[in-house]
Design a protein around this motif. Structure first.
Motif, PDB file in Angstrom:
ATOM      1  N   ILE A  39      20.204 -68.347 -18.605  1.00  0.00           N
ATOM      2  CA  ILE A  39      20.772 -67.483 -20.006  1.00  0.00           C
ATOM      3  C   ILE A  39      22.210 -66.976 -19.348  1.00  0.00           C
ATOM      4  CG2 ILE A  39      20.736 -65.661 -21.587  1.00  0.00           C
ATOM      5  CD1 ILE A  39      17.767 -66.298 -21.392  1.00  0.00           C
ATOM      6  N   ASP A  40      22.159 -66.724 -18.169  1.00  0.00           N
ATOM      7  CA  ASP A  40      23.281 -66.104 -17.158  1.00  0.00           C
ATOM      8  C   ASP A  40      24.338 -66.983 -16.935  1.00  0.00           C
ATOM      9  OD1 ASP A  40      22.464 -63.370 -17.098  1.00  0.00           O
ATOM     10  OD2 ASP A  40      21.570 -63.440 -15.178  1.00  0.00           O
TER      11      ASP A  40
ATOM     12  N   ASP B 177      22.759 -74.640 -24.739  1.00  0.00           N
ATOM     13  CA  ASP B 177      21.951 -75.702 -23.997  1.00  0.00           C
ATOM     14  C   ASP B 177      21.220 -74.657 -22.878  1.00  0.00           C
ATOM     15  OD1 ASP B 177      22.480 -77.988 -25.649  1.00  0.00           O
ATOM     16  OD2 ASP B 177      24.167 -78.430 -24.125  1.00  0.00           O
ATOM     17  N   TYR B 178      21.919 -74.201 -22.185  1.00  0.00           N
ATOM     18  CA  TYR B 178      21.458 -73.130 -21.294  1.00  0.00           C
ATOM     19  C   TYR B 178      20.630 -71.989 -21.671  1.00  0.00           C
ATOM     20  CZ  TYR B 178      24.009 -75.574 -17.528  1.00  0.00           C
ATOM     21  OH  TYR B 178      24.607 -76.524 -16.560  1.00  0.00           O
ATOM     22  N   ALA B 179      21.166 -71.431 -22.662  1.00  0.00           N
ATOM     23  CA  ALA B 179      20.558 -70.101 -23.388  1.00  0.00           C
ATOM     24  C   ALA B 179      19.213 -70.589 -23.981  1.00  0.00           C
ATOM     25  CB  ALA B 179      21.443 -69.609 -24.340  1.00  0.00           C
ATOM     26  N   THR B 180      19.115 -71.762 -24.768  1.00  0.00           N
ATOM     27  CA  THR B 180      18.199 -72.127 -25.361  1.00  0.00           C
ATOM     28  C   THR B 180      16.799 -72.485 -24.414  1.00  0.00           C
ATOM     29  OG1 THR B 180      19.434 -72.918 -27.468  1.00  0.00           O
ATOM     30  CG2 THR B 180      16.968 -73.764 -27.202  1.00  0.00           C
ATOM     31  N   TYR B 181      17.421 -73.134 -23.267  1.00  0.00           N
ATOM     32  CA  TYR B 181      16.349 -73.411 -22.243  1.00  0.00           C
ATOM     33  C   TYR B 181      15.589 -72.079 -21.570  1.00  0.00           C
ATOM     34  CZ  TYR B 181      14.492 -75.604 -17.952  1.00  0.00           C
ATOM     35  OH  TYR B 181      13.552 -76.198 -17.142  1.00  0.00           O
ATOM     36  N   GLY B 182      16.482 -71.376 -21.495  1.00  0.00           N
ATOM     37  CA  GLY B 182      16.077 -70.002 -20.730  1.00  0.00           C
ATOM     38  C   GLY B 182      14.977 -69.356 -21.764  1.00  0.00           C
ATOM     39  N   LYS B 183      15.507 -69.376 -23.262  1.00  0.00           N
ATOM     40  CA  LYS B 183      14.652 -68.824 -23.919  1.00  0.00           C
ATOM     41  C   LYS B 183      13.242 -69.546 -24.156  1.00  0.00           C
ATOM     42  CE  LYS B 183      17.973 -68.103 -26.963  1.00  0.00           C
ATOM     43  NZ  LYS B 183      18.710 -67.938 -28.156  1.00  0.00           N
ATOM     44  N   VAL B 184      13.286 -70.829 -23.733  1.00  0.00           N
ATOM     45  CA  VAL B 184      11.955 -71.797 -23.899  1.00  0.00           C
ATOM     46  C   VAL B 184      11.175 -71.334 -22.913  1.00  0.00           C
ATOM     47  CG1 VAL B 184      11.323 -74.236 -23.229  1.00  0.00           C
ATOM     48  CG2 VAL B 184      12.935 -73.681 -25.327  1.00  0.00           C
TER      49      VAL B 184
ATOM     50  N   SER C 278      19.738 -62.620 -28.858  1.00  0.00           N
ATOM     51  CA  SER C 278      18.795 -63.447 -29.346  1.00  0.00           C
ATOM     52  C   SER C 278      17.784 -63.647 -28.138  1.00  0.00           C
ATOM     53  CB  SER C 278      19.153 -65.183 -29.549  1.00  0.00           C
ATOM     54  OG  SER C 278      19.989 -65.536 -28.561  1.00  0.00           O
ATOM     55  N   THR C 279      17.947 -63.448 -27.043  1.00  0.00           N
ATOM     56  CA  THR C 279      17.023 -63.662 -25.808  1.00  0.00           C
ATOM     57  C   THR C 279      16.198 -62.197 -26.026  1.00  0.00           C
ATOM     58  OG1 THR C 279      18.365 -64.815 -24.470  1.00  0.00           O
ATOM     59  CG2 THR C 279      16.706 -63.736 -23.486  1.00  0.00           C
ATOM     60  N   ALA C 280      16.786 -61.130 -26.184  1.00  0.00           N
ATOM     61  CA  ALA C 280      15.892 -59.917 -26.224  1.00  0.00           C
ATOM     62  C   ALA C 280      15.136 -59.963 -27.629  1.00  0.00           C
ATOM     63  CB  ALA C 280      16.952 -58.643 -26.220  1.00  0.00           C
ATOM     64  N   GLU C 281      15.571 -60.412 -28.550  1.00  0.00           N
ATOM     65  CA  GLU C 281      14.679 -60.539 -29.759  1.00  0.00           C
ATOM     66  C   GLU C 281      13.838 -61.529 -29.637  1.00  0.00           C
ATOM     67  OE1 GLU C 281      17.714 -61.810 -32.613  1.00  0.00           O
ATOM     68  OE2 GLU C 281      18.505 -59.782 -32.901  1.00  0.00           O
ATOM     69  N   SER C 282      13.668 -62.436 -28.831  1.00  0.00           N
ATOM     70  CA  SER C 282      12.701 -63.311 -28.761  1.00  0.00           C
ATOM     71  C   SER C 282      11.693 -62.810 -27.664  1.00  0.00           C
ATOM     72  CB  SER C 282      13.097 -64.698 -28.188  1.00  0.00           C
ATOM     73  OG  SER C 282      13.385 -64.522 -26.669  1.00  0.00           O
ATOM     74  N   LEU C 283      12.078 -61.907 -26.776  1.00  0.00           N
ATOM     75  CA  LEU C 283      11.076 -61.045 -26.008  1.00  0.00           C
ATOM     76  C   LEU C 283      10.272 -59.952 -26.859  1.00  0.00           C
ATOM     77  CD1 LEU C 283      13.335 -60.819 -22.690  1.00  0.00           C
ATOM     78  CD2 LEU C 283      11.104 -61.910 -22.875  1.00  0.00           C
ATOM     79  N   ILE C 284      11.218 -59.555 -27.610  1.00  0.00           N
ATOM     80  CA  ILE C 284      10.526 -58.462 -28.542  1.00  0.00           C
ATOM     81  C   ILE C 284       9.164 -59.153 -29.353  1.00  0.00           C
ATOM     82  CG2 ILE C 284      10.778 -57.022 -30.553  1.00  0.00           C
ATOM     83  CD1 ILE C 284      13.481 -55.987 -29.462  1.00  0.00           C
ATOM     84  N   ALA C 285       9.505 -60.292 -29.906  1.00  0.00           N
ATOM     85  CA  ALA C 285       8.509 -61.319 -30.650  1.00  0.00           C
ATOM     86  C   ALA C 285       7.369 -61.447 -30.071  1.00  0.00           C
ATOM     87  CB  ALA C 285       9.355 -62.323 -31.138  1.00  0.00           C
ATOM     88  N   SER C 286       7.621 -61.353 -28.631  1.00  0.00           N
ATOM     89  CA  SER C 286       6.441 -61.787 -27.725  1.00  0.00           C
ATOM     90  C   SER C 286       5.766 -60.592 -27.024  1.00  0.00           C
ATOM     91  CB  SER C 286       7.018 -62.554 -26.425  1.00  0.00           C
ATOM     92  OG  SER C 286       7.351 -63.828 -27.058  1.00  0.00           O
ATOM     93  N   GLN C 287       6.337 -59.256 -27.699  1.00  0.00           N
ATOM     94  CA  GLN C 287       6.061 -58.008 -27.046  1.00  0.00           C
ATOM     95  C   GLN C 287       6.289 -57.653 -25.730  1.00  0.00           C
ATOM     96  OE1 GLN C 287       1.966 -57.427 -28.528  1.00  0.00           O
ATOM     97  NE2 GLN C 287       2.449 -57.079 -30.407  1.00  0.00           N
ATOM     98  N   LYS C 288       7.201 -58.333 -24.949  1.00  0.00           N
ATOM     99  CA  LYS C 288       7.773 -57.987 -23.776  1.00  0.00           C
ATOM    100  C   LYS C 288       9.022 -57.077 -23.831  1.00  0.00           C
ATOM    101  CE  LYS C 288       6.473 -62.586 -22.150  1.00  0.00           C
ATOM    102  NZ  LYS C 288       6.910 -64.121 -21.768  1.00  0.00           N
TER     103      LYS C 288
END
Length: 568
Positions: A372-373, A342-349, A391-401
């Protein structure tokens, strides 16, 4: 004689009444065992209404208020215990109840004093019930002391050697200590005393399940044994609904239907039905069903419904609504029930929400990192911690961050003591792609320390140093490129490292010509490129230009732009 018969009849009715009364208490406790909190509450409420000074009924009614994990009502339990204690000031069972409330309020010392005072009051015959209540309070409460619980339960077991409930509670206490061996022994002792004890089978199964999927035949044997022992034991059906939730939606639905057939009507059941739409990837339908569940639940809404809406909106790419319902979910649910995912998904949102300005971006990124921490700290499974980071890093890459992704990949190096080349690559290369050249230089510095003979680490470190020294005036990348050349010269596979070596020589050509103004050295390094690839058109052009120029050039040679390589 007639008077004696009337007296006997009255005594019989009195005894029969007490038997019915005890059975009613047992009925309520059985509902609690089935986790049918509403039914249990109805039983005990009627008993307390009939006799407000019924200490046992009042104690168990308070338990129904606080044992309901989804809708605990500590205030109601506390008020009930205080009110009943006023009329029964030395009732040890109610004193234990107040001790449990104190534990829930974080007052450990006060709780312990109340427990010890309660234990000192009853006669020998009534003492086991109080010891068991003290053990139960310390097991079920997050801040309770399982060691203290075990000590008191063992005292009770010495006096009541054939009481399966005590053995079940001992198993729960050991399980709280993550002592699976002793927990299994205690549950097995309960089964020896009561072979039809469904909860004992169920809890043994759950212990085996923690050992991994390879134990499935064993834990499924115990789950099926629980069902065979008592087909009305609702918790096992709900557990199996969750177990198959991601594995087999049809089996999950089947167990959910079996659960609903024996459980109390509740918005939790409606949530479970909505969740099956979610796992079937019918996200809009899951949202619609959740809204129906919330509307029909009145004041007792199962809080996970808001979480389900948040997850569904996230899957649909609607980050703003996902955040909105995560916020509502967090305010309504018992904090102890919030899971790491729950915490991790919210952080990625939060990371996905478009920022209106730089300050907004900093706020969202910072808050995302906090949540996420939290997930990483809360999860006890190392593989899950790594998954949250990846998964957090991958979502950031998808956003080109890329720079932000590099920072998350760098966390893997702390979570994974045996990190390897791939872990270093993802952290360092994403730093490089995000123009965080200092971060990239640092990561590939670790790479070269751990793998000093690997040309790739030196090659990427040189690239990062070129980023730090954009004009090349300081020659920052020179030592790293020299190491690239050294390793390439001794490599058994010249063709594999040829591109790396040519790039290093190009740097040397530019460095000696532009920085050192040493045309002769530039020509030497350029000729090395031609020896590796005589058809290199850039080296051919530079060779002609360099040889035609005077010793002190009026126009510097153009420094080639290096391109970062693909993943090794």
């Amino acid at each position: 004689m007639r008077k004696m018969k009337q007296l006997f009849l009255l005594c019989s009715l009195s005894f029969f009444g007490k038997t019915l009364f005890a059975q009613s208490i047992d009925d309520g406790k059985k509902f609690l065992n089935y986790e049918r909190y509403n039914s249990a509450q109805n039983v005990f409420s009627k008993l307390v209404a009939a006799n407000p000074n019924d200490i046992e009924a009042a104690y168990w009614l308070g338990q129904t208020y606080i044992k309901n994990d989804e809708n605990p009502d500590t205030a109601a339990a506390k008020a009930l215990y205080q009110k009943t204690l006023q009329a029964n000031p030395n009732a040890p069972l109610l004193m234990v109840g107040m001790g449990e409330i104190a534990l829930m309020e974080g007052q450990k010392e006060d709780a312990r004093n109340k427990f010890e005072a309660a234990i000192s009051i009853p006669k020998k015959k009534e003492l086991p019930e109080i010891l068991v209540a003290v053990g139960r309070a310390n097991i079920d409460t997050k801040s309770g002391d399982p060691v203290y619980a075990i000590a008191k339960l063992n005292q009770a077991a010495d006096r009541e050697k054939k009481d399966a409930e005590i053995q079940i509670l001992l198993g729960d206490a050991y399980r709280k200590m993550i002592d699976g061996a002793n927990a299994t022994t205690s549950y097995s002792n309960a089964l020896a005393l009561d072979p039809k004890n469904a909860r004992a089978d169920f809890m043994i199964g759950r212990i085996y399940e923690t050992q991994g999927y390879g134990q499935e035949p064993i834990y499924m044997k115990y789950y099926n044994a629980a069902i065979a022992a008592d087909p009305n034991f609702a918790p096992v059906y709900y557990w199996l609904y969750n177990y198959y939730y991601q594995r087999d939606v049809n089996k999950s639905r089947d167990y959910l239907n079996k659960y609903i057939a024996v459980a109390d009507p509740d918005s939790k059941n409606c949530y479970a039905e909505a969740s099956l739409l979610y796992v079937s990837k019918l996200y809009q339908q899951a949202i619609t069903k959740s809204d129906e569940c919330i509307a029909s639940a009145g004041t007792k809404v199962f809080p996970n419904l808001y979480g389900l809406k948040a997850y569904s909106y996230d899957k649909m790419g609607d980050s703003l609504n996902a955040k909105k319902y995560f916020d509502e979910f967090f305010t309504k649910i018992n904090p102890d029930k919030i899971g790491p995912n729950d915490y991790a998904t919210y952080g990625k949102v939060l990371l996905k929400i478009p920022a209106t300005d730089s300050l907004d971006k900093i706020h969202n990124d910072s808050l995302a990192s906090v949540y996420i921490d939290k997930a990483i700290a809360l999860d006890t499974v190392p593989a899950n911690k790594l998954d949250y980071v990846k998964s957090t890093a991958e979502s950031l890459i998808a956003s080109q961050k890329y720079a932000e992704a590099g920072k998350w990949y760098a966390k893997i190096l702390k979570l994974k003591p045996d990190y390897g080349k791939v872990d270093l690559y993802y952290a360092g290369y994403n730093d490089y792609r995000g123009s965080d050249y200092a971060g990239s230089d640092s990561i590939f510095g670790l790479y070269t320390q751990k793998y000093p003979e690997d040309i790739f680490g030196w090659f990427m470190k040189a690239h990062a140093q070129e980023g730090l020294d954009s004009t090349g005036a300081n020659g920052l990348a020179k030592p790293s490129y020299e190491k690239v050349i050294e390793i390439a010269d001794t490599s058994a596979d010249k063709e594999k490292v040829k591109a790396n070596e040519i790039t290093a020589y190009r740097y040397m050509v530019a460095y000696y010509y532009n920085v050192k103004h040493n045309k002769d050295s530039a020509i030497v390094y350029n000729s090395k490129i031609l020896s590796l690839d005589p058809n290199d058109t850039q080296a051919q052009t530079n060779d002609k230009a360099l040889r035609a120029l005077p010793t002190q050039p009026s126009q510097p040679a153009k420094s080639p732009k290096n391109t970062a390589p693909a993943k090794k």
